[in-house]
Design a protein around this motif. Structure first.
Motif, short mmCIF file in Angstrom:
data_model
loop_
_atom_site.label_atom_id
_atom_site.label_comp_id
_atom_site.label_asym_id
_atom_site.label_seq_id
_atom_site.Cartn_x
_atom_site.Cartn_y
_atom_site.Cartn_z
N GLU A 221 0.82 -1.22 0.00
CA GLU A 221 0.00 0.00 0.00
C GLU A 221 0.85 1.27 0.00
OE1 GLU A 221 -0.99 0.31 4.76
OE2 GLU A 221 -1.80 -1.35 3.59
N TRP A 222 2.14 1.15 0.32
CA TRP A 222 3.01 2.32 0.29
C TRP A 222 3.39 2.73 -1.13
CZ3 TRP A 222 6.99 0.30 4.46
CH2 TRP A 222 6.36 0.28 5.72
N LEU A 223 3.22 1.83 -2.09
CA LEU A 223 3.56 2.16 -3.47
C LEU A 223 2.64 3.27 -3.97
CD1 LEU A 223 4.14 -1.42 -4.90
CD2 LEU A 223 5.89 0.34 -4.56
N SER A 224 3.24 4.32 -4.50
CA SER A 224 2.47 5.47 -4.97
C SER A 224 1.74 5.15 -6.27
CB SER A 224 3.40 6.66 -5.17
OG SER A 224 4.00 7.04 -3.95
N PRO A 225 0.68 5.88 -6.59
CA PRO A 225 0.01 5.69 -7.87
C PRO A 225 1.00 5.80 -9.03
CG PRO A 225 -1.30 7.11 -6.46
CD PRO A 225 0.01 6.90 -5.75
N PRO A 240 3.00 -10.05 2.82
CA PRO A 240 2.25 -10.66 1.72
C PRO A 240 0.87 -10.07 1.47
CG PRO A 240 2.30 -12.12 3.63
CD PRO A 240 3.23 -10.99 3.93
N ASP A 241 0.27 -9.43 2.46
CA ASP A 241 -1.06 -8.88 2.25
C ASP A 241 -0.98 -7.51 1.59
OD1 ASP A 241 0.12 -8.18 4.81
OD2 ASP A 241 -1.66 -6.94 5.11
N GLY A 242 -2.01 -7.16 0.85
CA GLY A 242 -2.08 -5.83 0.24
C GLY A 242 -1.81 -5.80 -1.25
N PHE A 243 -1.29 -6.88 -1.81
CA PHE A 243 -0.98 -6.87 -3.24
C PHE A 243 -2.23 -7.02 -4.11
CE2 PHE A 243 3.25 -7.76 -1.60
CZ PHE A 243 4.04 -6.99 -2.44
N SER A 245 -4.56 -5.09 -4.39
CA SER A 245 -4.93 -3.79 -4.97
C SER A 245 -3.97 -3.34 -6.07
CB SER A 245 -4.98 -2.72 -3.88
OG SER A 245 -3.69 -2.53 -3.31
N ILE A 246 -2.88 -4.07 -6.27
CA ILE A 246 -1.91 -3.72 -7.32
C ILE A 246 -2.45 -4.21 -8.66
CG2 ILE A 246 0.45 -3.98 -8.13
CD1 ILE A 246 0.23 -2.43 -5.51
N ASN A 291 -2.04 6.04 -13.22
CA ASN A 291 -2.03 5.69 -11.80
C ASN A 291 -1.93 4.19 -11.53
OD1 ASN A 291 -4.56 5.02 -12.71
ND2 ASN A 291 -5.65 5.79 -10.90
N GLU A 292 -1.84 3.36 -12.58
CA GLU A 292 -1.74 1.92 -12.38
C GLU A 292 -0.37 1.55 -11.83
OE1 GLU A 292 -4.85 0.25 -15.77
OE2 GLU A 292 -2.69 0.00 -16.04
N ARG A 293 -0.37 0.65 -10.85
CA ARG A 293 0.87 0.20 -10.24
C ARG A 293 1.20 -1.22 -10.71
NH1 ARG A 293 -0.68 0.91 -4.10
NH2 ARG A 293 -2.59 0.03 -5.00
N ALA A 294 2.48 -1.55 -10.71
CA ALA A 294 2.91 -2.88 -11.15
C ALA A 294 4.05 -3.37 -10.28
CB ALA A 294 3.34 -2.83 -12.62
#
Length: 327
Positions: A221-225, A240-243, A245-246, A291-294
């Protein structure tokens, strides 16, 4: 022909004399990956033996079957020992043997350390060209060893970087990486807080070595848009949790991931948007919105060693670099 009589040996120093750029490596890797996607090259899952004290032995192989793939077989053996720095030795050592696809004869033996470092960074770049913002300026390194140095060199050639943030369990290695960044004209800072290092970065490279006391400390979740992250360390430093939303979760080789599940786990552990073969087969697979993250998690694939090993061999042969060993 020369290689009917001799085997060319290339040390790390020999390979560095060739001054191959990160872009040259990335182009060669992308071309060979595309050939693999068309059945013109074959990559085999790596085999590994991992010991409880962190020592590791691996072997990898890839074969070019028809042009434009390099018409060689490349076999790499790697050994890793966490205790080596205390012995005055590198943590990782290895060799690549290049074999003629026509005669089956070994034609080159080359040091694998430079190739492994640089092909890994170039492999990250191949994916970043699809999923990182072309105007990326801020890059963060979590882990500041050999892989961070290789990625700094390759990504500084490919993106208009202006600022580097370095964070490491060893402050001296973070300071050394920051100094190297400053030497090539970039602003650089050493961070103490992981969240501060990741938030706001356009590109994040994590290459944290494994260890018995390592606990995941980064959050997706720290990864910016719009951010792109290359998880060179298999994602071991990420919770491991939170990916979920990527938008794009990428891996190098689905088959290799499945083959290694019994002894190695990647983070994120799927589901994956695509692997490299699928990316090369579908040029439309890329970031669509700003704004997509990868994230790209990978163990390394032998087809990249084939691509870079062939490039190194051909450049060395042309330049007359290396030692010719009689058969």
């Amino acid at each position: 022909m020369e290689h009917e009589t001799y085997i060319r040996y290339l040390s790390r120093a020999d390979i560095e004399k060739l001054s191959l750029s990160g872009n040259e490596l990335a182009v060669s890797i992308a071309r060979t990956l595309s050939a693999e996607a068309k059945g013109q090259a074959q990559n085999f899952p790596k085999t590994s033996k991992i010991f409880s004290d962190g020592r590791l032995f691996q072997s990898l192989m890839a074969v070019g079957l028809e042009a434009p793939a390099p018409l060689f077989a490349a076999t790499k053996i790697i050994g890793l020992s966490p205790g080596n720095p205390a012995r005055g030795l590198p943590i990782i050592g290895g060799l690549i043997v290049l074999t003629s696809g026509e005669t089956g004869m070994p034609i080159a033996i080359m040091d694998a350390t430079w190739i492994t470092e640089m092909r890994t960074a170039a492999l990250s770049l191949v994916v970043a060209k699809r999923f990182a913002r072309a105007d990326s300026r801020k890059i963060a390194f979590i882990g500041c060893g050999a892989q961070a140095r290789a990625h700094l060199r390759v990504f500084a050639e490919a993106f208009p970087l202006s600022r580097v943030t370095a964070l490491s369990r060893s402050r001296s290695s973070a300071e050394a990486l920051a100094s190297k960044a400053q030497q090539i004209g970039l602003q650089a800072e050493v961070a103490d807080d992981p969240r501060h290092a990741v938030v706001g970065a356009d590109i994040v490279i994590t290459s944290v070595p494994d260890g018995p006391d390592l606990k995941p400390f980064l959050r997706a979740e720290w990864l910016s848009p719009g951010a792109f992250a290359s998880l060179v360390d298999l994602g071991r430093c990420w919770q491991p949790d939170g990916f979920e939303s990527i938008e794009h979760r990428l891996v190098d080789d689905r088959a290799q991931v499945e083959a290694s599940r019994g002894y190695r786990k990647l983070t994120p552990d799927g589901p994956y948007t695509a692997d490299l073969r699928e990316l090369m087969a579908n040029p439309g697979l890329r970031r669509r919105a700003e704004n997509e993250r990868a994230v790209f998690t990978f163990q390394g694939v032998a087809v990249a060693d084939l691509a870079v090993g062939a490039l190194v061999f051909e450049a060395a042969q042309k330049a007359g670099i290396g030692v010719l060993l009689p058969r």
